[in-house]
Every structure is written in C-alpha cells, then in structure tokens.
Motif scaffolding. Structure first.
Motif, short mmCIF file in Angstrom:
data_model
loop_
_atom_site.label_atom_id
_atom_site.label_comp_id
_atom_site.label_asym_id
_atom_site.label_seq_id
_atom_site.Cartn_x
_atom_site.Cartn_y
_atom_site.Cartn_z
N ALA A 223 83.80 -29.73 7.84
CA ALA A 223 84.53 -30.31 8.96
C ALA A 223 83.82 -31.56 9.44
CB ALA A 223 84.66 -29.30 10.11
N GLY A 224 84.56 -32.41 10.17
CA GLY A 224 83.97 -33.61 10.73
C GLY A 224 84.44 -33.85 12.16
N ILE A 225 83.55 -34.41 12.99
CA ILE A 225 83.89 -34.81 14.35
C ILE A 225 83.54 -36.29 14.49
CG2 ILE A 225 83.46 -34.48 16.81
CD1 ILE A 225 82.66 -31.60 16.22
N VAL A 226 84.54 -37.11 14.75
CA VAL A 226 84.36 -38.55 14.88
C VAL A 226 84.58 -38.93 16.34
CG1 VAL A 226 85.19 -40.82 14.16
CG2 VAL A 226 85.08 -38.94 12.50
N ILE A 227 83.52 -39.37 17.02
CA ILE A 227 83.58 -39.71 18.44
C ILE A 227 83.49 -41.23 18.57
CG2 ILE A 227 82.52 -39.39 20.70
CD1 ILE A 227 81.26 -36.81 19.59
N ALA A 228 84.53 -41.85 19.11
CA ALA A 228 84.55 -43.30 19.34
C ALA A 228 84.26 -44.06 18.05
CB ALA A 228 83.56 -43.70 20.44
N GLY A 229 84.80 -43.57 16.95
CA GLY A 229 84.58 -44.21 15.66
C GLY A 229 85.84 -44.16 14.82
N GLY A 230 85.70 -44.53 13.54
CA GLY A 230 86.83 -44.45 12.64
C GLY A 230 86.94 -45.59 11.64
N ARG A 231 86.06 -46.59 11.74
CA ARG A 231 86.11 -47.68 10.76
C ARG A 231 85.64 -47.17 9.40
NH1 ARG A 231 84.21 -51.26 15.15
NH2 ARG A 231 85.93 -52.65 15.67
N MET A 232 86.22 -47.73 8.35
CA MET A 232 85.81 -47.38 6.99
C MET A 232 84.60 -48.21 6.61
SD MET A 232 89.48 -46.88 5.07
CE MET A 232 90.15 -48.44 5.65
N VAL A 233 83.52 -47.54 6.24
CA VAL A 233 82.29 -48.25 5.90
C VAL A 233 81.86 -47.99 4.46
CG1 VAL A 233 81.45 -48.25 8.28
CG2 VAL A 233 80.83 -46.36 6.76
N ALA A 234 82.47 -47.03 3.80
CA ALA A 234 82.05 -46.69 2.44
C ALA A 234 83.28 -46.42 1.58
CB ALA A 234 81.14 -45.47 2.45
N GLU A 256 90.70 -47.61 20.53
CA GLU A 256 91.27 -46.32 20.15
C GLU A 256 92.16 -46.43 18.92
OE1 GLU A 256 93.05 -42.63 22.66
OE2 GLU A 256 94.33 -44.41 22.60
N SER A 257 92.77 -47.57 18.71
CA SER A 257 93.64 -47.75 17.54
C SER A 257 92.88 -47.54 16.24
CB SER A 257 94.27 -49.14 17.56
OG SER A 257 93.26 -50.15 17.55
N ILE A 258 91.58 -47.83 16.23
CA ILE A 258 90.76 -47.60 15.04
C ILE A 258 90.68 -46.10 14.75
CG2 ILE A 258 88.45 -47.84 14.05
CD1 ILE A 258 89.86 -50.49 14.25
N GLY A 259 90.39 -45.32 15.78
CA GLY A 259 90.34 -43.87 15.61
C GLY A 259 91.69 -43.29 15.24
N ALA A 261 94.09 -44.74 13.59
CA ALA A 261 94.39 -45.05 12.19
C ALA A 261 93.66 -44.10 11.25
CB ALA A 261 94.01 -46.50 11.88
N ALA A 262 92.40 -43.78 11.57
CA ALA A 262 91.64 -42.83 10.74
C ALA A 262 92.26 -41.44 10.82
CB ALA A 262 90.19 -42.80 11.20
N TYR A 263 92.69 -41.06 12.01
CA TYR A 263 93.37 -39.77 12.20
C TYR A 263 94.63 -39.69 11.34
CZ TYR A 263 96.36 -36.48 14.91
OH TYR A 263 97.20 -35.48 15.30
N ALA A 264 95.38 -40.78 11.28
CA ALA A 264 96.62 -40.79 10.51
C ALA A 264 96.36 -40.69 9.01
CB ALA A 264 97.41 -42.07 10.81
N ARG A 265 95.18 -41.09 8.56
CA ARG A 265 94.87 -41.03 7.13
C ARG A 265 94.42 -39.65 6.67
NH1 ARG A 265 92.16 -45.89 8.36
NH2 ARG A 265 90.15 -44.83 8.21
N CYS A 266 94.14 -38.75 7.60
CA CYS A 266 93.63 -37.43 7.21
C CYS A 266 94.67 -36.68 6.37
CB CYS A 266 93.27 -36.60 8.45
SG CYS A 266 91.84 -37.23 9.36
N LEU A 267 94.20 -36.08 5.31
CA LEU A 267 95.07 -35.29 4.44
C LEU A 267 95.05 -33.81 4.80
CD1 LEU A 267 94.22 -36.90 0.99
CD2 LEU A 267 96.13 -37.42 2.50
N GLY A 268 94.08 -33.40 5.58
CA GLY A 268 93.97 -32.02 5.99
C GLY A 268 94.24 -31.85 7.47
N PRO A 269 93.92 -30.70 8.04
CA PRO A 269 94.13 -30.46 9.47
C PRO A 269 93.34 -31.46 10.32
CG PRO A 269 93.61 -28.43 8.31
CD PRO A 269 93.35 -29.53 7.35
N ALA A 270 93.95 -31.94 11.39
CA ALA A 270 93.28 -32.94 12.23
C ALA A 270 93.77 -32.80 13.67
CB ALA A 270 93.55 -34.35 11.72
N ALA A 271 92.89 -33.21 14.59
CA ALA A 271 93.23 -33.21 16.01
C ALA A 271 92.65 -34.46 16.64
CB ALA A 271 92.68 -31.96 16.70
N PHE A 272 93.29 -34.93 17.71
CA PHE A 272 92.85 -36.15 18.39
C PHE A 272 92.84 -35.89 19.90
CE2 PHE A 272 92.59 -40.39 19.92
CZ PHE A 272 92.12 -41.18 18.87
N LEU A 273 91.64 -36.05 20.47
CA LEU A 273 91.45 -35.92 21.92
C LEU A 273 91.26 -37.30 22.50
CD1 LEU A 273 90.92 -34.37 24.56
CD2 LEU A 273 88.55 -34.06 23.80
#
Length: 335
Positions: A223-234, A256-259, A261-273
């Motif tokens: 699992a992953g938790i991304v806080i105030a992030g979401g840019r692709m770096v790798a 927030e639009s960066i986060g 966009a990353a949320y929208a790319r998830c292929l598995g279960p995801a949540a956004f707070l």
C-alpha cells in the motif's frame, strides 16, 4: 509454513527487483496476527545504511516498545519543529496532545509488526515528521524513515533534482530490512513482519512514494500513502496496490490537481482525502484543523492494508469526515 513461503517469495522478489501480483478487488492477504487493540509505548533507534557508500542513508526507526515503569522524555530526535524552508510538518508542539512518549533504545514489544517506510519532503528530516510517525508506531507499526542524501535539511549539496533517485534509495532500504528479517537474533529484524510493507511520504516524499510503484507493475509493497504529493519522478506510476492520497485544497507548493491526477491513474483501490482551505501540511501538526482526520484515516488505512483489518476499512469514511473541512472520495475500495 505458509508464512515462511510468503517471506521467501518476497525475498526473491525484492532482491530481483520485482514482486508478486497484487489483486485489485481485495488485495490484503491474511495477516500473521490481528490488528492491535491497544496503544503501545514507542521506542526509537537510528542507523546508517551504506555509511561508506555513494549514497549513505541515515535512518530513524520508531517502533512499538515495552511499557516503561517510569516517565520518560517526549520524543523525536532532532529539532522540535521545521527549519527554514522545510517542506515537512513540525513535530508535536505545546498543547494537550503531545502524542506518545518516545524512548530511544527502549526494548521492543513482543511480536512482529508491519513496516511503513516514510519519506520526508525537500529540506526536511525524519524528526520533523515524528508527530505522525510516532503515532503510527504506537498503533502497532514499525516506521522507518531515511534522510535522503541530497534533499534533506542538512544536505551539503542540496538539489531537488535528486528526488528522481529516491525511489531507488527507498527500495535499497527495503531490501536491507528484508535481509535483517532473516538474521536470527537481529534486534530490529526479529520484530519486523517483512512480508507486510507500506510506503508513505509528504511532498517530495509523496513523489518518492508514488515513484516506488512502477507503471502498472505488481509490487511487494502492499500500500501507499501520498501526502501533498503526486508528481511522477521515476516514470509513469499507475499503482495496482491500494493508495491513499491526502491533500490540502489550497496547497500552493504542490497543487491539489497534481494529487488528483495521480489518484486518477491508480489501477487498484484508491481513496482521496481533501482538506478544504488547507495548504501544504499544516494539517500534519497536532491541534491544527484536519490533524485528527488525517491521523485516523491513515492509521486505519494501514490497519486495513497491513493487518487485514476489515473493520478499519469500514471506518475510513467516518475517520475522514469533518463537516466543512474534509471531502473523502474512493475508487474500487472493497465493501
């Protein structure tokens, strides 16, 4: 026997640089034991991975500890708050909720505990995130936090461009921890459940966390938790593992639009707070609006993904709810 086979499979996957498949409907295998129903005391230790190498990693570890018979000092190594230019939150400040007391070198609590690798932001340090990481440890997790060599607050040659190298640093640390878990009698390895990893991070540490999940590839990190992030770096990141995103709607450093966009790319279960009107991390400071919701939501997300705690999964919408402050959305979470 099943647990031994799982650890062996994870070892092979990590050392080879790939991992077993993660199902997307309900991705949590049965845990070794139930999620703790009590809060632990918290211990802390530090070590340096590859101290003589090209990219040494000082690491701070918070962990469930045995109760102390006498009062001890409050914790977190290093400064009590963020330094100039820090992208990370401060540790617990004065007020009624100072969090768990942390005892450096305290004996581990009995048992093995899931592991969370926490990545700091630009010009920050693991110590500046102790308000959150020590509370996760009190909830029954071993939290390991590296200080990345070119982006931490004390880096001699600071460069934000080095964030692209941090996912590889994080994986190097995970491989080291897995090896520790196979060493009989190792004081840290003996208490880590090295078949149960999650990754989390704030700001550039959130970018690092997302970068650990390669494009659509299975990952041994559950699992992953991304806080105030979401840019692709790798490269393109489209995680299969469950992901939780936390973001302030008024964040000017990482919008927030960066986060989203990353949320929208998830292929598995995801949540956004989302935290209305919040910036880049004030909600990570105890006593500030949103901290209680972020703490409860992240802790139950970890309980679900690492302990297979279905009750924690069902609590997530309630955890995240604060009228006029938070919005919680989900995609493909099991029911």
């Amino acid at each position: 026997m099943r647990g031994q086979r799982l650890v062996a499979a994870l070892m092979t996957a990590l050392l080879a640089g790939c991992g077993p498949a993660v199902a997307t409907s309900d991705p949590v295998p049965a845990a070794v034991g139930p999620a703790p129903e009590r809060q632990y005391a918290v211990g802390m230790r530090q070590f340096t991975l590859d101290p003589d190498g090209r990219r040494p990693l000082p690491v701070t570890v918070w962990y469930p500890a045995q109760q102390s018979p006498a009062p001890s000092h409050t914790a977190g190594p290093g400064p009590a708050g963020p330094g100039p230019g820090s992208a990370g939150p401060g540790s617990a400040g004065p007020g009624p909720d100072r969090g768990p007391r942390v005892r450096p070198g305290a004996p581990f609590a009995a048992g093995r505990f899931p592991v969370v690798l926490y990545s700091h932001g630009l010009r920050s340090l693991p110590a500046l995130h102790a308000a959150l990481t020590s509370r996760w440890a009190a909830a029954g997790f071993v939290v390991v936090a590296p200080a990345y060599p070119r982006t931490n607050q004390r880096a001699r040659a600071f460069t934000r461009e080095d964030v692209r190298n941090q996912p590889a640093d994080a994986w190097r640390l995970i491989r080291h921890l897995v090896r520790l878990g196979t060493r009989p009698g190792d004081p840290l390895g003996a208490h880590m459940a090295v078949d149960r990893f999650a990754a989390a991070g704030h700001s550039a540490g959130g970018h690092t966390t997302l970068g650990m999940f390669a494009s659509g590839q299975p990952s041994p990190v559950r699992a992953g938790i991304v806080i105030a992030g979401g840019r692709m770096v790798a490269g393109l990141s489209r995680p299969l593992a469950p992901m939780l995103f936390v973001h302030g709607s008024a964040d000017r450093i990482v919008p927030e639009s960066i986060g989203r966009a990353a949320y929208a790319r998830c292929l598995g279960p995801a949540a956004f707070l989302s935290l209305a009107g919040q910036g880049h991390g004030e909600y990570l400071t105890p006593g500030r609006p949103g901290f209680a919701q972020v703490l409860a939501t992240t802790t139950d997300f970890l309980r679900w993904t690492l302990y297979a705690d279905r009750a924690a999964l069902h609590r997530l919408p309630t955890d995240a709810t604060a009228p006029d402050l938070t919005t919680f959305t989900t995609r493909s979470l099991p029911t």
